[in-house]
Design a protein around this motif. Structure first.
Motif, PDB file in Angstrom:
ATOM      1  N   LEU A  10      23.076   1.087  54.127  1.00  0.00           N
ATOM      2  CA  LEU A  10      23.307   1.911  55.308  1.00  0.00           C
ATOM      3  C   LEU A  10      24.647   2.631  55.212  1.00  0.00           C
ATOM      4  N   LEU A  11      25.659   1.947  54.723  1.00  0.00           N
ATOM      5  CA  LEU A  11      26.983   2.548  54.593  1.00  0.00           C
ATOM      6  C   LEU A  11      26.968   3.683  53.576  1.00  0.00           C
ATOM      7  N   ARG A  12      26.317   3.464  52.437  1.00  0.00           N
ATOM      8  CA  ARG A  12      26.209   4.523  51.431  1.00  0.00           C
ATOM      9  C   ARG A  12      25.460   5.730  51.989  1.00  0.00           C
ATOM     10  N   SER A  13      24.392   5.453  52.703  1.00  0.00           N
ATOM     11  CA  SER A  13      23.595   6.544  53.274  1.00  0.00           C
ATOM     12  C   SER A  13      24.409   7.363  54.260  1.00  0.00           C
ATOM     13  N   MET A  14      25.233   6.705  55.054  1.00  0.00           N
ATOM     14  CA  MET A  14      26.026   7.406  56.054  1.00  0.00           C
ATOM     15  C   MET A  14      27.161   8.199  55.419  1.00  0.00           C
ATOM     16  N   LEU A  15      27.831   7.606  54.437  1.00  0.00           N
ATOM     17  CA  LEU A  15      28.917   8.328  53.765  1.00  0.00           C
ATOM     18  C   LEU A  15      28.375   9.521  52.995  1.00  0.00           C
ATOM     19  N   ASN A  16      27.253   9.330  52.327  1.00  0.00           N
ATOM     20  CA  ASN A  16      26.628  10.470  51.648  1.00  0.00           C
ATOM     21  C   ASN A  16      26.132  11.500  52.658  1.00  0.00           C
ATOM     22  N   GLY A  17      25.670  11.018  53.812  1.00  0.00           N
ATOM     23  CA  GLY A  17      25.173  11.932  54.834  1.00  0.00           C
ATOM     24  C   GLY A  17      26.245  12.882  55.337  1.00  0.00           C
ATOM     25  N   ILE A  18      27.440  12.374  55.606  1.00  0.00           N
ATOM     26  CA  ILE A  18      28.498  13.269  56.090  1.00  0.00           C
ATOM     27  C   ILE A  18      29.023  14.141  54.965  1.00  0.00           C
ATOM     28  N   SER A  19      28.999  13.650  53.728  1.00  0.00           N
ATOM     29  CA  SER A  19      29.424  14.497  52.608  1.00  0.00           C
ATOM     30  C   SER A  19      28.411  15.602  52.335  1.00  0.00           C
ATOM     31  N   GLN A  20      27.144  15.390  52.740  1.00  0.00           N
ATOM     32  CA  GLN A  20      26.109  16.408  52.537  1.00  0.00           C
ATOM     33  C   GLN A  20      26.315  17.617  53.434  1.00  0.00           C
ATOM     34  N   VAL A  21      27.162  17.504  54.457  1.00  0.00           N
ATOM     35  CA  VAL A  21      27.534  18.690  55.229  1.00  0.00           C
ATOM     36  C   VAL A  21      28.112  19.741  54.288  1.00  0.00           C
ATOM     37  N   PHE A  22      28.788  19.268  53.239  1.00  0.00           N
ATOM     38  CA  PHE A  22      29.357  20.142  52.216  1.00  0.00           C
ATOM     39  C   PHE A  22      28.544  20.087  50.924  1.00  0.00           C
ATOM     40  N   LEU A  23      27.265  19.687  51.053  1.00  0.00           N
ATOM     41  CA  LEU A  23      26.319  19.701  49.934  1.00  0.00           C
ATOM     42  C   LEU A  23      26.754  18.812  48.778  1.00  0.00           C
ATOM     43  N   GLN A  24      27.402  17.710  49.089  1.00  0.00           N
ATOM     44  CA  GLN A  24      27.851  16.770  48.082  1.00  0.00           C
ATOM     45  C   GLN A  24      27.238  15.399  48.330  1.00  0.00           C
ATOM     46  N   ARG A  25      26.978  14.695  47.230  1.00  0.00           N
ATOM     47  CA  ARG A  25      26.625  13.280  47.332  1.00  0.00           C
ATOM     48  C   ARG A  25      27.775  12.514  46.692  1.00  0.00           C
ATOM     49  N   HIS A  26      28.727  12.098  47.522  1.00  0.00           N
ATOM     50  CA  HIS A  26      29.929  11.455  46.998  1.00  0.00           C
ATOM     51  C   HIS A  26      30.526  10.578  48.094  1.00  0.00           C
ATOM     52  N   LEU A  27      30.617   9.286  47.822  1.00  0.00           N
ATOM     53  CA  LEU A  27      31.091   8.348  48.833  1.00  0.00           C
ATOM     54  C   LEU A  27      32.544   8.623  49.220  1.00  0.00           C
ATOM     55  N   GLY A  28      33.381   8.915  48.234  1.00  0.00           N
ATOM     56  CA  GLY A  28      34.781   9.206  48.529  1.00  0.00           C
ATOM     57  C   GLY A  28      34.932  10.465  49.353  1.00  0.00           C
ATOM     58  N   CYS A  29      34.126  11.464  49.036  1.00  0.00           N
ATOM     59  CA  CYS A  29      34.133  12.702  49.806  1.00  0.00           C
ATOM     60  C   CYS A  29      33.752  12.422  51.255  1.00  0.00           C
ATOM     61  N   GLY A  30      32.688  11.637  51.445  1.00  0.00           N
ATOM     62  CA  GLY A  30      32.257  11.304  52.794  1.00  0.00           C
ATOM     63  C   GLY A  30      33.314  10.560  53.574  1.00  0.00           C
ATOM     64  N   LEU A  31      34.013   9.646  52.908  1.00  0.00           N
ATOM     65  CA  LEU A  31      35.065   8.874  53.578  1.00  0.00           C
ATOM     66  C   LEU A  31      36.203   9.782  54.027  1.00  0.00           C
ATOM     67  N   LEU A  32      36.617  10.710  53.164  1.00  0.00           N
ATOM     68  CA  LEU A  32      37.695  11.631  53.527  1.00  0.00           C
ATOM     69  C   LEU A  32      37.277  12.575  54.654  1.00  0.00           C
ATOM     70  N   VAL A  33      36.009  12.965  54.675  1.00  0.00           N
ATOM     71  CA  VAL A  33      35.525  13.806  55.774  1.00  0.00           C
ATOM     72  C   VAL A  33      35.620  13.050  57.097  1.00  0.00           C
ATOM     73  N   LEU A  34      35.239  11.786  57.094  1.00  0.00           N
ATOM     74  CA  LEU A  34      35.348  10.979  58.310  1.00  0.00           C
ATOM     75  C   LEU A  34      36.804  10.798  58.723  1.00  0.00           C
ATOM     76  N   VAL A  35      37.683  10.631  57.757  1.00  0.00           N
ATOM     77  CA  VAL A  35      39.120  10.517  58.058  1.00  0.00           C
ATOM     78  C   VAL A  35      39.618  11.802  58.714  1.00  0.00           C
ATOM     79  N   ALA A  36      39.192  12.946  58.187  1.00  0.00           N
ATOM     80  CA  ALA A  36      39.599  14.233  58.754  1.00  0.00           C
ATOM     81  C   ALA A  36      39.161  14.353  60.213  1.00  0.00           C
ATOM     82  N   ILE A  37      37.932  13.941  60.485  1.00  0.00           N
ATOM     83  CA  ILE A  37      37.431  14.005  61.865  1.00  0.00           C
ATOM     84  C   ILE A  37      38.200  13.049  62.763  1.00  0.00           C
ATOM     85  N   GLY A  38      38.423  11.823  62.277  1.00  0.00           N
ATOM     86  CA  GLY A  38      39.110  10.816  63.069  1.00  0.00           C
ATOM     87  C   GLY A  38      40.553  11.169  63.367  1.00  0.00           C
ATOM     88  N   LEU A  39      41.239  11.769  62.416  1.00  0.00           N
ATOM     89  CA  LEU A  39      42.623  12.182  62.655  1.00  0.00           C
ATOM     90  C   LEU A  39      42.707  13.279  63.700  1.00  0.00           C
TER      91      LEU A  39
END
Length: 296
Positions: A10-39
Motif C-alpha cells: 500500500l505504501l509503495r502504491s501511494m508513493l508511486n501514485g503521487i509521483s505519477q502526477v509527474f509521470l514517474q514511478r519512483h518512491l523517492g520522488c513520491g516522498l519528496l512530492v509529499l514533503v513539498a505538499i506538507g511543508l
C-alpha cells in the motif's frame, strides 16, 4: 478469499501514485512530492493522502491488476482531487467525504481509459478523470472564482523574481504557489529523471515568459499559473519522443489551449496539457501513416 493489502504494498502504491502526477514511478520522488505538499500546507497533505488511499483501495477492492495499482496508476488522479477539494473546503467532514467519493469514482474511469489505450491504441487519459471530476466538484461547491483567487498571490514580485515564478509553475501542478515547494518538486524530478526535470523547468519558464510578453499581469504570470500546463506537456512528451520537437510543440500548444480556456472563463486545471499531448500524438500518428503509405 481476498486478502488485506500488505502495508508495504500500500505504501509503495501511494508513493508511486503521487509521483505519477509527474509521470514517474519512483518512491523517492513520491516522498519528496509529499514533503513539498506538507511543508506548504498540512491540510493539503492530509487531503492528498486521503485521495491516494481512496483511489488505491478502490482499485484493490475492484480487483484491478496488481502491477497497475503498485505503479500508482490509480492514485494520482485521486490525489489531485484530494488537493483540489481540500483547497476549496478545507478538512471539513464534507470535504473528506467528497475526496473519498471522487477518488473512488476516478478509479473505474481511469481503468476504462487504460483499457482503451492498451486494447485500441486510444489516446492516453493522463489526468482526464481529475479534470472532469474536478470541474464537477467545483461546480457543486460553487467556488470557481474563490479557487482561482486563492492561487494568486497579493504581491506583484517577490525575492525569487523570475526563478521563483518558474519554480511556482512546477508547484502549481499541485496548487502550490510557493517557490520552496517548486524547488522540492524539482529535486523530486531530478531524483527520478534528469531529462524530465529539465524539460519540466523549460516548459514552466516558456509559459511564464510568454504570458508576460502577451501582457498578462505580473501577479498572475509570476504565480506560475501560466507555467504548469506547458511544464506538464513538455514532461509528458519528452518521455516518449527522442526529438526535442515534440515537447517544444507541446509547450506551444499548451500555452494556446490555456489562452482558450481563459477566454471561455473555465478553470483550465490540467486540460490544456492533455489537449496539447493529444494533438502532438495524433499529429505524430498521422505523419507515421503517411510515411508507411509512400510507395517504395
Amino acid at each position: 478469499m481476498l486478502m488485506r493489502p500488505h502495508i508495504s504494498y500500500l505504501l509503495r502504491s501511494m508513493l508511486n501514485g503521487i509521483s505519477q502526477v509527474f509521470l514517474q514511478r519512483h518512491l523517492g520522488c513520491g516522498l519528496l512530492v509529499l514533503v513539498a505538499i506538507g511543508l506548504h500546507d498540512l491540510a493539503l497533505l492530509a487531503g492528498t493522502v486521503l485521495g491516494l488511499l481512496s483511489g488505491t483501495f478502490t482499485a484493490w477492492r475492484l480487483g484491478y491488476p496488481r502491477d497497475d495499482i503498485e505503479t500508482g496508476l490509480y492514485g494520482y488522479n485521486a490525489s489531485l482531487l484530494g488537493i483540489l477539494i481540500t483547497l476549496m473546503l478545507g478538512l471539513a467532514p464534507l470535504a473528506c467525504l467528497l475526496t473519498i467519493l471522487s477518488g473512488a469514482i476516478s478509479t473505474p474511469v481511469q481503468h476504462h481509459l487504460l483499457r482503451r489505450m492498451r486494447e485500441r491504441r486510444s489516446l492516453p487519459g493522463f489526468t482526464l478523470p481529475f479534470v472532469l471530476l474536478g470541474w464537477l466538484a467545483m461546480g457543486v461547491c460553487g467556488v470557481l472564482e474563490a479557487v482561482v483567487e486563492a492561487r494568486v498571490p497579493e504581491h506583484q514580485l517577490d525575492g525569487w523574481g523570475a526563478l521563483g515564478g518558474i519554480l511556482k509553475g512546477l508547484g502549481q501542478v499541485l496548487f502550490l504557489p510557493d517557490p520552496l515547494a517548486g524547488l522540492f518538486l524539482l529535486a523530486a524530478l531530478l531524483l527520478a529523471d534528469r531529462n524530465a526535470a529539465v524539460w519540466t523547468l523549460c516548459g514552466s519558464a516558456v509559459g511564464i515568459f510568454v504570458a508576460l510578453l502577451a501582457g498578462a499581469s505580473e501577479p498572475s504570470a509570476l504565480a506560475g499559473l501560466a507555467g504548469y500546463n506547458p511544464a506538464l506537456a513538455a514532461l509528458a512528451l519528452s518521455q516518449v519522443h527522442r526529438s526535442a520537437l515534440a515537447p517544444a510543440l507541446g509547450i506551444g500548444l499548451a500555452i494556446i489551449f490555456r489562452l482558450c480556456f481563459d477566454q471561455l472563463g473555465l478553470p483550465p486545471l490540467t486540460m490544456p496539457f492533455i489537449l496539447a499531448c493529444w494533438a502532438v500524438t495524433l499529429g505524430t500518428r498521422q505523419y507515421q501513416r503517411q510515411g508507411e503509405w509512400q510507395p517504395s
